[in-house]
Design a protein around this motif. Structure first.
Motif, PDB file in Angstrom:
ATOM      1  N   LYS A 192       0.831  -1.205   0.000  1.00  0.00           N
ATOM      2  CA  LYS A 192       0.000   0.000   0.000  1.00  0.00           C
ATOM      3  C   LYS A 192       0.869   1.261   0.000  1.00  0.00           C
ATOM      4  N   GLU A 193       1.862   1.290   0.873  1.00  0.00           N
ATOM      5  CA  GLU A 193       2.720   2.464   0.977  1.00  0.00           C
ATOM      6  C   GLU A 193       3.545   2.669  -0.286  1.00  0.00           C
ATOM      7  N   ILE A 194       4.048   1.583  -0.853  1.00  0.00           N
ATOM      8  CA  ILE A 194       4.867   1.698  -2.058  1.00  0.00           C
ATOM      9  C   ILE A 194       4.057   2.240  -3.226  1.00  0.00           C
ATOM     10  N   ILE A 195       2.846   1.752  -3.400  1.00  0.00           N
ATOM     11  CA  ILE A 195       1.997   2.253  -4.485  1.00  0.00           C
ATOM     12  C   ILE A 195       1.708   3.738  -4.308  1.00  0.00           C
ATOM     13  N   LYS A 196       1.350   4.129  -3.083  1.00  0.00           N
ATOM     14  CA  LYS A 196       1.009   5.525  -2.835  1.00  0.00           C
ATOM     15  C   LYS A 196       2.209   6.453  -2.984  1.00  0.00           C
ATOM     16  N   GLU A 197       3.371   6.004  -2.516  1.00  0.00           N
ATOM     17  CA  GLU A 197       4.566   6.865  -2.541  1.00  0.00           C
ATOM     18  C   GLU A 197       5.212   6.959  -3.920  1.00  0.00           C
ATOM     19  N   THR A 198       5.137   5.891  -4.698  1.00  0.00           N
ATOM     20  CA  THR A 198       5.827   5.888  -5.999  1.00  0.00           C
ATOM     21  C   THR A 198       4.930   6.290  -7.159  1.00  0.00           C
ATOM     22  N   GLY A 199       3.638   6.038  -7.034  1.00  0.00           N
ATOM     23  CA  GLY A 199       2.741   6.294  -8.156  1.00  0.00           C
ATOM     24  C   GLY A 199       2.844   5.229  -9.229  1.00  0.00           C
ATOM     25  N   CYS A 200       3.524   4.111  -8.919  1.00  0.00           N
ATOM     26  CA  CYS A 200       3.672   3.025  -9.893  1.00  0.00           C
ATOM     27  C   CYS A 200       2.343   2.315 -10.123  1.00  0.00           C
ATOM     28  N   HIS A 201       2.114   1.924 -11.359  1.00  0.00           N
ATOM     29  CA  HIS A 201       0.954   1.122 -11.704  1.00  0.00           C
ATOM     30  C   HIS A 201       1.356  -0.329 -11.931  1.00  0.00           C
ATOM     31  N   SER A 202       2.647  -0.620 -11.753  1.00  0.00           N
ATOM     32  CA  SER A 202       3.158  -1.978 -11.915  1.00  0.00           C
ATOM     33  C   SER A 202       4.047  -2.329 -10.734  1.00  0.00           C
ATOM     34  N   ILE A 203       3.825  -3.504 -10.180  1.00  0.00           N
ATOM     35  CA  ILE A 203       4.583  -3.980  -9.027  1.00  0.00           C
ATOM     36  C   ILE A 203       5.096  -5.387  -9.316  1.00  0.00           C
ATOM     37  N   HIS A 204       6.331  -5.635  -8.911  1.00  0.00           N
ATOM     38  CA  HIS A 204       6.984  -6.934  -9.129  1.00  0.00           C
ATOM     39  C   HIS A 204       7.344  -7.539  -7.781  1.00  0.00           C
ATOM     40  N   MET A 205       7.014  -8.810  -7.602  1.00  0.00           N
ATOM     41  CA  MET A 205       7.367  -9.480  -6.350  1.00  0.00           C
ATOM     42  C   MET A 205       7.519 -10.974  -6.600  1.00  0.00           C
ATOM     43  N   SER A 206       8.255 -11.655  -5.704  1.00  0.00           N
ATOM     44  CA  SER A 206       8.403 -13.106  -5.826  1.00  0.00           C
ATOM     45  C   SER A 206       7.451 -13.836  -4.887  1.00  0.00           C
ATOM     46  N   ALA A 207       7.055 -13.190  -3.806  1.00  0.00           N
ATOM     47  CA  ALA A 207       6.149 -13.790  -2.817  1.00  0.00           C
ATOM     48  C   ALA A 207       6.667 -15.159  -2.381  1.00  0.00           C
ATOM     49  N   LYS A 208       7.975 -15.291  -2.281  1.00  0.00           N
ATOM     50  CA  LYS A 208       8.551 -16.613  -2.017  1.00  0.00           C
ATOM     51  C   LYS A 208       8.600 -16.924  -0.517  1.00  0.00           C
ATOM     52  N   GLU A 209       8.541 -18.214  -0.243  1.00  0.00           N
ATOM     53  CA  GLU A 209       8.709 -18.726   1.116  1.00  0.00           C
ATOM     54  C   GLU A 209       9.657 -19.904   1.059  1.00  0.00           C
ATOM     55  N   CYS A 210      10.303 -20.181   2.178  1.00  0.00           N
ATOM     56  CA  CYS A 210      11.216 -21.307   2.265  1.00  0.00           C
ATOM     57  C   CYS A 210      10.467 -22.509   2.827  1.00  0.00           C
ATOM     58  N   ILE A 211      10.458 -23.590   2.057  1.00  0.00           N
ATOM     59  CA  ILE A 211       9.821 -24.815   2.538  1.00  0.00           C
ATOM     60  C   ILE A 211      10.874 -25.904   2.663  1.00  0.00           C
ATOM     61  N   GLN A 212      10.619 -26.875   3.513  1.00  0.00           N
ATOM     62  CA  GLN A 212      11.565 -27.953   3.742  1.00  0.00           C
ATOM     63  C   GLN A 212      11.392 -29.070   2.710  1.00  0.00           C
ATOM     64  N   SER A 213      12.511 -29.656   2.315  1.00  0.00           N
ATOM     65  CA  SER A 213      12.512 -30.789   1.404  1.00  0.00           C
ATOM     66  C   SER A 213      11.795 -31.980   2.033  1.00  0.00           C
ATOM     67  N   ASP A 214      11.243 -32.843   1.186  1.00  0.00           N
ATOM     68  CA  ASP A 214      10.602 -34.065   1.663  1.00  0.00           C
ATOM     69  C   ASP A 214      11.608 -35.190   1.920  1.00  0.00           C
ATOM     70  N   MET A 215      12.893 -34.912   1.660  1.00  0.00           N
ATOM     71  CA  MET A 215      13.924 -35.922   1.889  1.00  0.00           C
ATOM     72  C   MET A 215      13.964 -36.352   3.356  1.00  0.00           C
ATOM     73  N   ILE A 216      14.004 -37.646   3.575  1.00  0.00           N
ATOM     74  CA  ILE A 216      14.147 -38.186   4.932  1.00  0.00           C
ATOM     75  C   ILE A 216      15.628 -38.348   5.260  1.00  0.00           C
ATOM     76  N   TYR A 217      16.369 -39.001   4.361  1.00  0.00           N
ATOM     77  CA  TYR A 217      17.815 -39.128   4.550  1.00  0.00           C
ATOM     78  C   TYR A 217      18.488 -37.829   4.135  1.00  0.00           C
ATOM     79  N   ARG A 218      19.244 -37.240   5.029  1.00  0.00           N
ATOM     80  CA  ARG A 218      19.898 -35.962   4.755  1.00  0.00           C
ATOM     81  C   ARG A 218      21.379 -36.038   5.124  1.00  0.00           C
ATOM     82  N   LYS A 219      22.243 -35.879   4.121  1.00  0.00           N
ATOM     83  CA  LYS A 219      23.690 -35.919   4.355  1.00  0.00           C
ATOM     84  C   LYS A 219      24.194 -34.491   4.474  1.00  0.00           C
ATOM     85  N   LYS A 220      24.214 -33.964   5.664  1.00  0.00           N
ATOM     86  CA  LYS A 220      24.521 -32.561   5.911  1.00  0.00           C
ATOM     87  C   LYS A 220      26.009 -32.232   5.805  1.00  0.00           C
TER      88      LYS A 220
END
Length: 256
Positions: A192-220
């Motif tokens: 909200k703040e970025i749109i209001k402050e910049t006046g941009c009509h286009s926004i880019h984001m990855s919206a990424k999150e870190c999820i854990q692998s389904d691997m049971i055996y893990r060689k760290k």
């Protein structure tokens, strides 16, 4: 890219088929497709581009970046970029995302002309290489002359929140001749703040999150990359709820 009230757009950056599907499910109608998102993004494989093209009903813009690091390329890397653009053209994607600089931190206009010519009628987005330029205002004027469709920028700062004033200045300079798309550290918490402050009509984001692998055996004791940078058992993926929440906030901005 998500159209809000006729003209507001939100682009989702994805580096896997799973994330691309999430982006579409969340309401996007354009993605920036890459690989290696955690290192700033690289050109995705032919197969991934083709799979997205065959399975999505939204526009796909493909990142053209042959390696991590700076944006000063040798002739071998340039030839790779041109061939990758030809692949994108062959597969019929909507556009390419690219950025090239000279050793003095200015837009490499000669190389950009070569890449644009190779792209033919595909859309051209100049990515955050512009944030590494010595002069943002001069850079956007050069890109306007090159008829580039849009720039992706954090205003020359580490994220868009820090660069809102600079992004606003670029929007004013653009005078509608080039689309200015804010990107870098954007999410539901600050959209909200970025749109209001910049006046941009286009926004880019990855919206990424870190999820854990389904691997049971893990060689760290063994790392496939640089130890400590990223675990082999952590996967980054677009978050559906973050995309939906961001859209909900944007839709509440009645002036848009």
């Amino acid at each position: 890219m998500i159209k809000i009230m006729g003209h507001m757009k939100l682009e989702i950056c994805t580096d896997s088929m799973a994330s691309a599907i999430i982006a579409e499910k969340g309401g996007a109608n354009r993605i920036e497709l890459c690989s290696g998102l955690v290192i700033g993004g690289l050109t995705p494989s032919y197969s991934l581009i083709e799979m997205c093209k065959n399975n999505l009903n939204i526009d796909i813009n493909v990142l053209i970046r042959p390696r991590a690091g700076d944006f000063l390329y040798d002739e071998y890397e340039i030839e790779t970029m041109i061939k990758d653009i030809e692949v994108c053209r062959k597969l019929g994607v909507n556009g390419i995302v690219v950025g090239v600089l000279d050793k003095n931190g200015k837009i490499d206009t000669e190389l950009m002309r070569r890449l644009i010519a190779s792209a033919c009628k595909m859309e051209i987005t100049f990515h955050r290489a512009i944030d590494m330029c010595d002069n943002l205002e001069a850079a956007i004027k050069e890109l306007i002359l090159l008829n580039v469709d849009r720039i992706l920028t954090s205003g020359g700062e580490k994220n868009s929140m820090d660069g809102v004033k600079s992004i606003r200045r670029l929007v004013d300079i653009s005078r509608g001749e080039i689309e200015v798309m804010a990107g870098g550290g954007i999410g539901a918490h600050n959209i909200k703040e970025i749109i209001k402050e910049t006046g941009c009509h286009s926004i880019h984001m990855s919206a990424k999150e870190c999820i854990q692998s389904d691997m049971i055996y893990r060689k760290k004791s063994v790392a496939m990359g640089i130890p400590g940078i990223m675990s082999e058992y952590e996967i980054y993926r677009s978050n559906l709820e973050e995309i939906k929440k961001t859209l909900s906030i944007v839709r509440e901005l009645k002036e848009w």
